[in-house]
Design a protein around this motif. Structure first.
Motif, PDB file in Angstrom:
ATOM      1  N   PRO A   1       0.818  -1.213   0.000  1.00  0.00           N
ATOM      2  CA  PRO A   1       0.000   0.000   0.000  1.00  0.00           C
ATOM      3  C   PRO A   1       0.854   1.267   0.000  1.00  0.00           C
ATOM      4  O   PRO A   1       1.988   1.264   0.470  1.00  0.00           O
ATOM      5  CB  PRO A   1      -0.794  -0.092   1.302  1.00  0.00           C
ATOM      6  N   LYS A   2       0.279   2.339  -0.524  1.00  0.00           N
ATOM      7  CA  LYS A   2       0.982   3.621  -0.557  1.00  0.00           C
ATOM      8  C   LYS A   2       1.294   4.113   0.852  1.00  0.00           C
ATOM      9  O   LYS A   2       2.386   4.546   1.134  1.00  0.00           O
ATOM     10  CB  LYS A   2       0.112   4.678  -1.244  1.00  0.00           C
ATOM     11  N   ASN A   3       0.310   4.065   1.717  1.00  0.00           N
ATOM     12  CA  ASN A   3       0.449   4.552   3.087  1.00  0.00           C
ATOM     13  C   ASN A   3       0.552   3.376   4.058  1.00  0.00           C
ATOM     14  O   ASN A   3      -0.259   3.239   4.969  1.00  0.00           O
ATOM     15  CB  ASN A   3      -0.734   5.441   3.464  1.00  0.00           C
ATOM     16  N   LEU A   4       1.548   2.543   3.864  1.00  0.00           N
ATOM     17  CA  LEU A   4       1.734   1.369   4.714  1.00  0.00           C
ATOM     18  C   LEU A   4       2.098   1.809   6.132  1.00  0.00           C
ATOM     19  O   LEU A   4       2.991   2.630   6.328  1.00  0.00           O
ATOM     20  CB  LEU A   4       2.839   0.469   4.150  1.00  0.00           C
ATOM     21  N   ILE A   5       1.391   1.263   7.095  1.00  0.00           N
ATOM     22  CA  ILE A   5       1.652   1.552   8.504  1.00  0.00           C
ATOM     23  C   ILE A   5       2.793   0.654   8.954  1.00  0.00           C
ATOM     24  O   ILE A   5       2.814  -0.534   8.637  1.00  0.00           O
ATOM     25  CB  ILE A   5       0.383   1.295   9.344  1.00  0.00           C
ATOM     26  N   SER A   6       3.734   1.205   9.712  1.00  0.00           N
ATOM     27  CA  SER A   6       4.867   0.408  10.179  1.00  0.00           C
ATOM     28  C   SER A   6       4.386  -0.689  11.127  1.00  0.00           C
ATOM     29  O   SER A   6       3.310  -0.588  11.726  1.00  0.00           O
ATOM     30  CB  SER A   6       5.893   1.294  10.887  1.00  0.00           C
ATOM     31  N   GLU A   7       5.180  -1.731  11.256  1.00  0.00           N
ATOM     32  CA  GLU A   7       4.798  -2.869  12.097  1.00  0.00           C
ATOM     33  C   GLU A   7       4.645  -2.453  13.558  1.00  0.00           C
ATOM     34  O   GLU A   7       3.740  -2.930  14.249  1.00  0.00           O
ATOM     35  CB  GLU A   7       5.826  -3.986  11.964  1.00  0.00           C
ATOM     36  N   ASP A   8       5.516  -1.582  14.050  1.00  0.00           N
ATOM     37  CA  ASP A   8       5.428  -1.132  15.440  1.00  0.00           C
ATOM     38  C   ASP A   8       4.150  -0.348  15.693  1.00  0.00           C
ATOM     39  O   ASP A   8       3.458  -0.567  16.697  1.00  0.00           O
ATOM     40  CB  ASP A   8       6.638  -0.269  15.791  1.00  0.00           C
ATOM     41  N   LYS A   9       3.836   0.563  14.780  1.00  0.00           N
ATOM     42  CA  LYS A   9       2.620   1.359  14.933  1.00  0.00           C
ATOM     43  C   LYS A   9       1.384   0.480  14.802  1.00  0.00           C
ATOM     44  O   LYS A   9       0.395   0.681  15.493  1.00  0.00           O
ATOM     45  CB  LYS A   9       2.595   2.481  13.894  1.00  0.00           C
TER      46      LYS A   9
ATOM     47  N   LEU B   1      -8.087   5.159  15.918  1.00  0.00           N
ATOM     48  CA  LEU B   1      -7.409   5.463  14.649  1.00  0.00           C
ATOM     49  C   LEU B   1      -7.054   6.951  14.551  1.00  0.00           C
ATOM     50  O   LEU B   1      -5.994   7.312  14.043  1.00  0.00           O
ATOM     51  CB  LEU B   1      -8.274   5.033  13.467  1.00  0.00           C
ATOM     52  N   LYS B   2      -7.936   7.810  15.078  1.00  0.00           N
ATOM     53  CA  LYS B   2      -7.672   9.250  15.033  1.00  0.00           C
ATOM     54  C   LYS B   2      -6.493   9.617  15.937  1.00  0.00           C
ATOM     55  O   LYS B   2      -5.676  10.458  15.567  1.00  0.00           O
ATOM     56  CB  LYS B   2      -8.916  10.020  15.459  1.00  0.00           C
ATOM     57  N   THR B   3      -6.384   8.975  17.102  1.00  0.00           N
ATOM     58  CA  THR B   3      -5.273   9.292  17.999  1.00  0.00           C
ATOM     59  C   THR B   3      -3.932   8.866  17.402  1.00  0.00           C
ATOM     60  O   THR B   3      -2.902   9.451  17.728  1.00  0.00           O
ATOM     61  CB  THR B   3      -5.438   8.626  19.381  1.00  0.00           C
ATOM     62  N   HIS B   4      -3.941   7.866  16.545  1.00  0.00           N
ATOM     63  CA  HIS B   4      -2.712   7.406  15.892  1.00  0.00           C
ATOM     64  C   HIS B   4      -2.509   8.061  14.521  1.00  0.00           C
ATOM     65  O   HIS B   4      -1.574   7.699  13.802  1.00  0.00           O
ATOM     66  CB  HIS B   4      -2.728   5.880  15.730  1.00  0.00           C
ATOM     67  N   ASN B   5      -3.405   8.996  14.159  1.00  0.00           N
ATOM     68  CA  ASN B   5      -3.342   9.697  12.864  1.00  0.00           C
ATOM     69  C   ASN B   5      -3.311   8.725  11.690  1.00  0.00           C
ATOM     70  O   ASN B   5      -2.471   8.817  10.794  1.00  0.00           O
ATOM     71  CB  ASN B   5      -2.138  10.631  12.790  1.00  0.00           C
ATOM     72  N   VAL B   6      -4.252   7.780  11.696  1.00  0.00           N
ATOM     73  CA  VAL B   6      -4.329   6.752  10.657  1.00  0.00           C
ATOM     74  C   VAL B   6      -5.741   6.740  10.079  1.00  0.00           C
ATOM     75  O   VAL B   6      -6.726   6.795  10.821  1.00  0.00           O
ATOM     76  CB  VAL B   6      -3.983   5.358  11.247  1.00  0.00           C
ATOM     77  N   GLN B   7      -5.827   6.670   8.776  1.00  0.00           N
ATOM     78  CA  GLN B   7      -7.121   6.532   8.108  1.00  0.00           C
ATOM     79  C   GLN B   7      -7.545   5.064   8.168  1.00  0.00           C
ATOM     80  O   GLN B   7      -6.711   4.164   8.128  1.00  0.00           O
ATOM     81  CB  GLN B   7      -7.012   6.976   6.646  1.00  0.00           C
ATOM     82  N   SER B   8      -8.847   4.826   8.228  1.00  0.00           N
ATOM     83  CA  SER B   8      -9.339   3.446   8.323  1.00  0.00           C
ATOM     84  C   SER B   8      -8.958   2.642   7.082  1.00  0.00           C
ATOM     85  O   SER B   8      -8.625   1.458   7.184  1.00  0.00           O
ATOM     86  CB  SER B   8     -10.847   3.425   8.543  1.00  0.00           C
ATOM     87  N   ALA B   9      -8.983   3.268   5.918  1.00  0.00           N
ATOM     88  CA  ALA B   9      -8.612   2.559   4.681  1.00  0.00           C
ATOM     89  C   ALA B   9      -7.145   2.140   4.721  1.00  0.00           C
ATOM     90  O   ALA B   9      -6.795   1.029   4.295  1.00  0.00           O
ATOM     91  CB  ALA B   9      -8.882   3.432   3.466  1.00  0.00           C
ATOM     92  N   ASP B  10      -6.281   3.012   5.253  1.00  0.00           N
ATOM     93  CA  ASP B  10      -4.864   2.680   5.361  1.00  0.00           C
ATOM     94  C   ASP B  10      -4.647   1.525   6.329  1.00  0.00           C
ATOM     95  O   ASP B  10      -3.818   0.642   6.089  1.00  0.00           O
ATOM     96  CB  ASP B  10      -4.054   3.894   5.817  1.00  0.00           C
ATOM     97  N   TYR B  11      -5.413   1.524   7.426  1.00  0.00           N
ATOM     98  CA  TYR B  11      -5.300   0.438   8.401  1.00  0.00           C
ATOM     99  C   TYR B  11      -5.725  -0.885   7.773  1.00  0.00           C
ATOM    100  O   TYR B  11      -5.050  -1.905   7.920  1.00  0.00           O
ATOM    101  CB  TYR B  11      -6.148   0.739   9.648  1.00  0.00           C
ATOM    102  N   ILE B  12      -6.820  -0.874   7.056  1.00  0.00           N
ATOM    103  CA  ILE B  12      -7.330  -2.098   6.427  1.00  0.00           C
ATOM    104  C   ILE B  12      -6.348  -2.622   5.387  1.00  0.00           C
ATOM    105  O   ILE B  12      -6.053  -3.824   5.351  1.00  0.00           O
ATOM    106  CB  ILE B  12      -8.721  -1.851   5.809  1.00  0.00           C
ATOM    107  N   GLU B  13      -5.834  -1.733   4.547  1.00  0.00           N
ATOM    108  CA  GLU B  13      -4.881  -2.157   3.515  1.00  0.00           C
ATOM    109  C   GLU B  13      -3.583  -2.685   4.144  1.00  0.00           C
ATOM    110  O   GLU B  13      -3.032  -3.675   3.676  1.00  0.00           O
ATOM    111  CB  GLU B  13      -4.581  -0.997   2.558  1.00  0.00           C
ATOM    112  N   SER B  14      -3.109  -2.035   5.192  1.00  0.00           N
ATOM    113  CA  SER B  14      -1.899  -2.496   5.869  1.00  0.00           C
ATOM    114  C   SER B  14      -2.139  -3.846   6.527  1.00  0.00           C
ATOM    115  O   SER B  14      -1.285  -4.731   6.501  1.00  0.00           O
ATOM    116  CB  SER B  14      -1.447  -1.478   6.913  1.00  0.00           C
ATOM    117  N   PHE B  15      -3.320  -4.016   7.119  1.00  0.00           N
ATOM    118  CA  PHE B  15      -3.679  -5.289   7.755  1.00  0.00           C
ATOM    119  C   PHE B  15      -3.658  -6.416   6.726  1.00  0.00           C
ATOM    120  O   PHE B  15      -3.086  -7.483   6.959  1.00  0.00           O
ATOM    121  CB  PHE B  15      -5.054  -5.170   8.413  1.00  0.00           C
ATOM    122  N   LYS B  16      -4.278  -6.178   5.571  1.00  0.00           N
ATOM    123  CA  LYS B  16      -4.291  -7.191   4.508  1.00  0.00           C
ATOM    124  C   LYS B  16      -2.874  -7.515   4.045  1.00  0.00           C
ATOM    125  O   LYS B  16      -2.538  -8.675   3.832  1.00  0.00           O
ATOM    126  CB  LYS B  16      -5.106  -6.691   3.306  1.00  0.00           C
TER     127      LYS B  16
END
Length: 126
Positions: free
Chosen positions: A23-31, A62-77
């Protein structure tokens, strides 16, 4: 015959790609582990307080971590397909234990229960 071999070789080359693109906005493993730990706490809060709103709590985490739900879902997948989700979940458990030392017994009991279930699957009888 040459066309058939050529098509087969092309199919082999294109089938070697990944199932999921990075994904473009991949969330790091730690985050990702921190978010999963906070979501687990949110989930437990909704169990303790049944009238609370799980969706609002999830949006807040998700808001406290400054992450969009779509980015979280794509990173999870992505991490699920890359088989990194088990290590991320273990890191999330460590974060939970750090936040609440009493949770260690709960996590240990859950792990032993799942390990026993996996080692001794239930017998199906008719």
């Amino acid at each position: 015959m040459k066309k058939l071999i050529f098509i087969f070789v092309l199919m082999c080359l294109f089938s070697c790609g990944d199932y999921v693109n990075k994904p473009k906005n991949l969330i790091s493993e730690d985050k990702m582990a921190e978010i999963m730990a906070d979501l687990a706490i949110n989930d437990q809060a909704t169990i303790m307080y049944p009238n609370s709103n799980l969706e609002a709590g999830t949006r807040y985490v998700l808001k406290t971590h400054n992450v969009q739900s779509a980015d979280y879902i794509e990173s999870f997948k992505y991490y699920l397909v890359k088989e990194k989700m088990a290590t991320i979940a273990e890191d999330a458990q460590k974060i939970l234990v750090r936040k609440d030392p009493k949770a260690e017994k709960y996590v240990r009991d859950k792990k032993s229960k799942t390990e026993n279930t996996l080692q001794n699957p239930p017998v199906l009888s008719r």
